[in-house]
Scaffold this motif. Structure first.
Motif, mmCIF file in Angstrom:
data_model
loop_
_atom_site.group_PDB
_atom_site.id
_atom_site.type_symbol
_atom_site.label_atom_id
_atom_site.label_comp_id
_atom_site.label_asym_id
_atom_site.label_seq_id
_atom_site.Cartn_x
_atom_site.Cartn_y
_atom_site.Cartn_z
ATOM 1 N N UNK A 27 0.819 -1.208 0.000
ATOM 2 C CA UNK A 27 0.000 0.000 0.000
ATOM 3 C C UNK A 27 0.861 1.269 0.000
ATOM 4 N N UNK A 28 1.974 1.241 0.725
ATOM 5 C CA UNK A 28 2.797 2.443 0.850
ATOM 6 C C UNK A 28 3.892 2.529 -0.208
ATOM 7 N N UNK A 33 0.728 -0.203 -7.912
ATOM 8 C CA UNK A 33 0.261 -1.586 -7.855
ATOM 9 C C UNK A 33 -1.251 -1.597 -8.056
ATOM 10 N N UNK A 34 -1.699 -2.409 -9.017
ATOM 11 C CA UNK A 34 -3.123 -2.521 -9.325
ATOM 12 C C UNK A 34 -3.518 -3.993 -9.256
ATOM 13 N N UNK A 47 -2.893 0.850 -4.807
ATOM 14 C CA UNK A 47 -2.093 1.334 -3.680
ATOM 15 C C UNK A 47 -1.907 2.855 -3.736
ATOM 16 N N UNK A 48 -1.198 3.379 -2.743
ATOM 17 C CA UNK A 48 -1.013 4.830 -2.637
ATOM 18 C C UNK A 48 -0.195 5.390 -3.809
ATOM 19 N N UNK A 49 0.786 4.612 -4.268
ATOM 20 C CA UNK A 49 1.592 5.066 -5.394
ATOM 21 C C UNK A 49 0.752 5.319 -6.628
ATOM 22 N N UNK A 58 -8.729 7.028 -4.325
ATOM 23 C CA UNK A 58 -8.867 5.569 -4.347
ATOM 24 C C UNK A 58 -10.272 5.157 -4.773
ATOM 25 N N UNK A 59 -11.280 5.887 -4.297
ATOM 26 C CA UNK A 59 -12.663 5.555 -4.642
ATOM 27 C C UNK A 59 -12.917 5.697 -6.143
ATOM 28 N N UNK A 60 -12.287 6.689 -6.746
ATOM 29 C CA UNK A 60 -12.462 6.887 -8.190
ATOM 30 C C UNK A 60 -11.844 5.735 -8.965
#
Length: 337
Positions: A27-28, A33-34, A47-49, A58-60
């Motif tokens: 995540x960090x 990463x998908x 993930x955050x990247x 993230x919701x989008x």
């Protein structure tokens, strides 16, 4: 039973801790990463990247699919890309693509696709590396390479790039090719000793272990003629190992000019006979020689009486002709002796 329960709880806690650690790492991570479904291509997690680089919340992203980020692909072409993973032919697929940010801008990426089993089905994970900085560096290196190649071609000196072990010419510029009278492809791959035959079998810089060597050498042209050049050889260390850079300039014309200037400095311009300067120079040499050897030494001097009267009665032009003929006769007499 109590001990068994405690041990199971400890193992479960350890497993959960590891899972949480791995999740935080993913995540960090600044690498995008998908996680998406291989059939619907819809995102299951990001993930955050990914959020930060694309500019989406993230919701989008969770309402989108991977094709919305990769405008180069449609559903059919992307499914064809996944087929080797789904059929077990490959464990990973790597390819370059373009990603589209929320603001519409595109950036180059390197995509790594892998398929993982999940329950009764599977999920696809995409690891995305942003190549923007790498592409900038590659472009900068390409421009520098183009500049160096242009500079190499434009320099008014001949240049060989040589392998120090085999002494084979790897690169040659146009000036060197013109001096030799051959096309660059006729020169590259041949030994440098074919053109500098005086050095054949012994490279002056590798033999002496010096960094730079400078000397006058004869350069053999394609037509067999030889021209005098001033050659400089320098060691250069590159990523592919050490190379020798030979630069050379044609000094045959300069050498001829130097010889002509020296000849003019020691001879009379009217008759071509040696002048007083050369006479004194040779006299010093001969005196030094007889001091070393003890051989006998003699000196004869003579003059033309009343030569001034010729100039006075017939003019200096006539005097020059008499002087020229007289000295020429002396020169011929010396040659005969």
């Amino acid at each position: 039973m109590l001990v068994s329960t405690v041990e199971m709880a400890l193992k479960l806690h350890e497993a959960l801790s590891l899972a949480q650690m791995y999740r935080r790492i993913v995540e960090d991570s600044l690498t995008e990463v998908y996680i998406f479904h291989p059939d619907t291509l819809k995102f299951l997690a990001v993930n955050r990247g990914a959020n930060e680089n694309l500019g989406y919340a993230e919701e989008e992203l969770l309402d989108m699919n991977i094709l919305q980020l990769m405008p180069e692909f449609d559903r059919e072409s992307f499914r064809a890309l996944l087929t080797p993973l789904q059929q077990g032919q490959k464990e990973k697929i790597i390819f370059d693509a373009k990603h589209r940010r929320k603001d519409g801008s595109l950036y180059p990426v390197e995509t790594h696709l892998q398929l993982f089993g999940h329950g009764k089905g599977s999920i696809c994970v995409a690891f995305i590396l942003d190549l923007t900085e790498r592409k900038k560096m590659e472009e900068k290196l390409r421009e520098q390479g183009e500049f160096l190649r242009s500079l190499l071609a434009a320099l008014p000196v001949g240049i060989f790039i040589i392998d120090p072990v085999s002494h084979r010419i790897e690169k040659v510029n146009l000036e060197a090719a013109a001096m030799i009278g051959a096309a660059p492809e006729e020169i590259e791959g041949r030994s440098c000793w074919e053109f500098f035959i005086q050095s054949a079998g012994s490279c002056p810089i590798t033999a002496s272990n010096e960094e730079v060597d400078r000397s006058e050498r004869l350069l053999r042209r394609k037509d067999g003629l030889e021209i005098l050049v001033l050659k400089t050889v320098k060691r250069v260390r590159t990523d592919s190992g050490e190379k020798l850079v030979e630069t050379f300039i044609d000094i045959s014309e300069r050498k001829h000019l130097e010889e002509e200037l020296y000849r003019l400095s020691i001879t009379d311009p009217l008759t071509g006979a040696y002048n007083r300067r050369y006479f004194l120079e040779m006299l010093e040499r001969e005196v030094e020689r007889i001091r070393r050897t003890g051989n006998p030494f003699s000196l004869i001097m003579f003059d033309l009486d009343h030569f001034k009267s010729i100039n006075d009665h017939f003019g200096h032009a006539a005097g020059d002709r008499v002087d020229s003929g007289g000295r020429a006769g002396i020169i011929e007499s010396r040659a005969g002796v």
